[in-house]
Design an enzyme around this catalytic site. Structure first.
Site, PDB file in Angstrom:
ATOM      1  N   LYS A  54      65.798  -6.300  26.735  1.00 39.15           N
ATOM      2  CA  LYS A  54      65.199  -6.098  25.179  1.00 39.15           C
ATOM      3  C   LYS A  54      65.854  -5.950  24.365  1.00 39.15           C
ATOM      4  O   LYS A  54      64.938  -6.319  23.669  1.00 39.15           O
ATOM      5  CB  LYS A  54      65.015  -3.661  25.904  1.00 39.15           C
ATOM      6  CG  LYS A  54      64.397  -3.455  27.237  1.00 39.15           C
ATOM      7  CD  LYS A  54      63.353  -2.987  27.320  1.00 39.15           C
ATOM      8  CE  LYS A  54      61.799  -2.538  27.752  1.00 39.15           C
ATOM      9  NZ  LYS A  54      62.972  -2.421  29.087  1.00 39.15           N
ATOM     10  N   SER A  79      62.425   6.365  25.701  1.00 38.75           N
ATOM     11  CA  SER A  79      63.883   7.531  25.895  1.00 38.75           C
ATOM     12  C   SER A  79      64.691   6.002  26.755  1.00 38.75           C
ATOM     13  O   SER A  79      65.916   6.785  27.144  1.00 38.75           O
ATOM     14  CB  SER A  79      63.432   7.867  27.591  1.00 38.75           C
ATOM     15  OG  SER A  79      62.482   7.534  28.350  1.00 38.75           O
ATOM     16  N   GLU A 205      57.625  -4.792  41.523  1.00 43.20           N
ATOM     17  CA  GLU A 205      57.770  -3.297  40.380  1.00 43.20           C
ATOM     18  C   GLU A 205      57.296  -2.082  42.118  1.00 43.20           C
ATOM     19  O   GLU A 205      57.897  -2.220  42.554  1.00 43.20           O
ATOM     20  CB  GLU A 205      56.031  -2.828  39.747  1.00 43.20           C
ATOM     21  CG  GLU A 205      54.683  -3.162  40.673  1.00 43.20           C
ATOM     22  CD  GLU A 205      53.651  -3.226  40.423  1.00 43.20           C
ATOM     23  OE1 GLU A 205      53.430  -2.354  38.577  1.00 43.20           O
ATOM     24  OE2 GLU A 205      52.577  -3.128  41.147  1.00 43.20           O
ATOM     25  N   GLY A 209      54.787   3.057  42.280  1.00 48.37           N
ATOM     26  CA  GLY A 209      53.965   2.775  40.793  1.00 48.37           C
ATOM     27  C   GLY A 209      53.486   0.908  40.064  1.00 48.37           C
ATOM     28  O   GLY A 209      53.915   0.542  39.814  1.00 48.37           O
ATOM     29  N   ASP A 211      51.541  -0.095  39.780  1.00 50.75           N
ATOM     30  CA  ASP A 211      49.397  -0.369  38.662  1.00 50.75           C
ATOM     31  C   ASP A 211      49.514  -1.733  38.320  1.00 50.75           C
ATOM     32  O   ASP A 211      48.519  -2.275  38.556  1.00 50.75           O
ATOM     33  CB  ASP A 211      49.914   0.331  37.502  1.00 50.75           C
ATOM     34  CG  ASP A 211      51.311  -0.553  36.754  1.00 50.75           C
ATOM     35  OD1 ASP A 211      52.117   0.380  37.085  1.00 50.75           O
ATOM     36  OD2 ASP A 211      50.405  -0.557  35.544  1.00 50.75           O
ATOM     37  N   SER A 303      67.916  -7.289  35.278  1.00 53.99           N
ATOM     38  CA  SER A 303      66.913  -6.849  33.996  1.00 53.99           C
ATOM     39  C   SER A 303      68.218  -5.734  33.517  1.00 53.99           C
ATOM     40  O   SER A 303      67.716  -6.318  32.403  1.00 53.99           O
ATOM     41  CB  SER A 303      65.575  -6.337  34.060  1.00 53.99           C
ATOM     42  OG  SER A 303      65.845  -5.169  34.461  1.00 53.99           O
TER      43      SER A 303
HETATM   44  C1  LIG Z   1      62.329  -2.140  30.614  1.00 55.20           C
HETATM   45  C2  LIG Z   1      62.602  -2.071  31.477  1.00 55.20           C
HETATM   46  C3  LIG Z   1      61.805  -3.428  32.504  1.00 55.20           C
HETATM   47  C4  LIG Z   1      60.821  -3.584  32.478  1.00 55.20           C
HETATM   48  O1  LIG Z   1      60.352  -4.383  31.536  1.00 55.20           O
HETATM   49  P1  LIG Z   1      58.829  -4.523  31.011  1.00 55.20           P
HETATM   50  O2  LIG Z   1      58.841  -5.317  30.602  1.00 55.20           O
HETATM   51  O3  LIG Z   1      58.628  -3.258  30.810  1.00 55.20           O
HETATM   52  O4  LIG Z   1      57.649  -5.048  32.173  1.00 55.20           O
HETATM   53  C5  LIG Z   1      62.606  -3.528  33.455  1.00 55.20           C
HETATM   54  N1  LIG Z   1      64.059  -4.107  33.653  1.00 55.20           N
HETATM   55  C6  LIG Z   1      64.761  -2.619  32.713  1.00 55.20           C
HETATM   56  C7  LIG Z   1      66.157  -2.664  33.506  1.00 55.20           C
HETATM   57  C8  LIG Z   1      64.105  -2.650  31.753  1.00 55.20           C
HETATM   58  O5  LIG Z   1      64.773  -2.099  30.695  1.00 55.20           O
END
Ligand SMILES: *Cc1c(COP(=O)(O)O)cnc(C)c1O
Length: 318
Positions: A54, A79, A205, A209, A211, A303
């Protein structure tokens, strides 16, 4: 519909975040390669600044502010990992940041956000509307609202993760990307269609969830109730307008993973690769494990790694 970001926006984002964001390592595992009969490359965003990808989108978005916006500052509601990414980016770019967080957010996350210099405004997640609070703060104080995924600069920033991966290992046969609101997946899609156009691209996903999967199949954005899953970074209720438009156009399929599979992934990353990965960060790997990928070159975006150790051990023990 605002115009969709393109690969050029991802490349521009890469130039803006260079030196601020880490170029995260690409790791491999002989155990995984043998089990898959494939070559698997893990892009490890758990080692990104603030512990998740992020930071890429947040820093890119704030870098695009004009002088007036910088002076007034940014507001975000989150959050989780977006909050910390915005707070740290704002500090580095020397602007004020206000983060709207639920009153029952983990104390560690509130503390981390404050530590990065963010001003935290708490709300009650059962009675208040956080978007309304964010918008009101934006209007009253002239702050610029940066949403966690449905924003062209956020999407472009997140896409630099896949761009770096292709830059390092070349084109792939398949790429697996964690999916919440779709910022990471849509950004990675822009990079994939430019740098590895033949790769199969999958969003993954939580099973509880799905969606995104429903929306992908229906051809329209489907809203669901907040899903009950350990993947707290992907508890989104619907995709964004921009993210969905790109996902629909550029992604091959949306897959799901169960909480049990995510825990298996956390166990694997910790024991075999010596990495702490948060439940959401295991989505891509969990789905890849179930696919037949023999002989292929496969990318997996890991991620993020923000999970406190008490929760981490409880999940592994439970
Ligand atoms: C936010 C997040 C996601 C999902 O990312 P999106 O851009 O909302 O699809 C996946 N893994 C981690 C660790 C995140 O912080």
């Amino acid at each position: 519909m605002p115009t969709l970001p393109t690969y050029e926006d991802v490349a521009a984002a890469a130039a803006r975040i260079e030196g601020a964001a880490h170029r995260t390592p690409v790791m491999t595992s002989r155990t995984v390669d043998e089990a898959f009969g494939a070559q698997v490359f893990f892009k490890c965003e758990n080692f990104q600044r603030t512990g998740a990808f992020k930071f890429r989108g947040a820093f890119n978005a704030l870098s695009c502010f004009d002088a007036e916006q910088r002076k007034r500052g940014v507001v975000a509601f989150s959050s989780g990992n977006h909050a910390q990414a915005i707070a740290l980016s704002a500090r580095w770019l020397d602007m004020p940041a206000t983060i709207v967080m639920p009153h029952d957010a983990p104390a560690m996350k509130v503390a981390a956000t404050r530590d990065y210099g963010g001003k935290v405004v708490l709300y009650d997640r059962y009675t208040d509307d956080r978007e309304a609070i964010g918008r009101r703060l934006a209007e009253e104080q002239g702050l610029t609202l940066i949403p966690p995924y449905d924003h062209p600069h956020v999407i472009a920033g997140q896409g630099t993760a896949a761009m770096e991966l292709f830059d390092e290992v070349g084109p792939l046969d398949a790429l697996f990307v964690c999916l919440g609101g779709g910022g990471l997946l849509s950004g990675c899609a822009l990079a994939t269609r430019e740098l590895s156009p033949k790769a199969k691209l999958y969003g993954v996903e939580p099973e509880a969830g799905n969606d995104g999967q429903q929306s992908f199949r229906a051809g329209a954005i489907v809203h669901i109730d907040t899903p009950v899953t350990i993947a707290d970074g992907a508890q989104t209720q619907y995709l964004g307008e921009l993210t969905f438009a790109i996902i629909r156009r550029d992604v091959d399929d949306i897959l799901t993973a169960s909480d049990a599979e995510l825990i298996e992934g956390m166990r694997f990353f910790a024991s075999r690769m010596k990495m702490i990965v948060e439940p959401t960060g295991c989505l891509g790997f969990a789905a890849a494990r179930r696919m037949g990928l023999k002989g292929q070159r496969v990318g997996v975006i890991v991620s993020g790694g923000n999970v406190d150790l008490t929760r981490f051990s409880a999940l592994l023990a439970g």
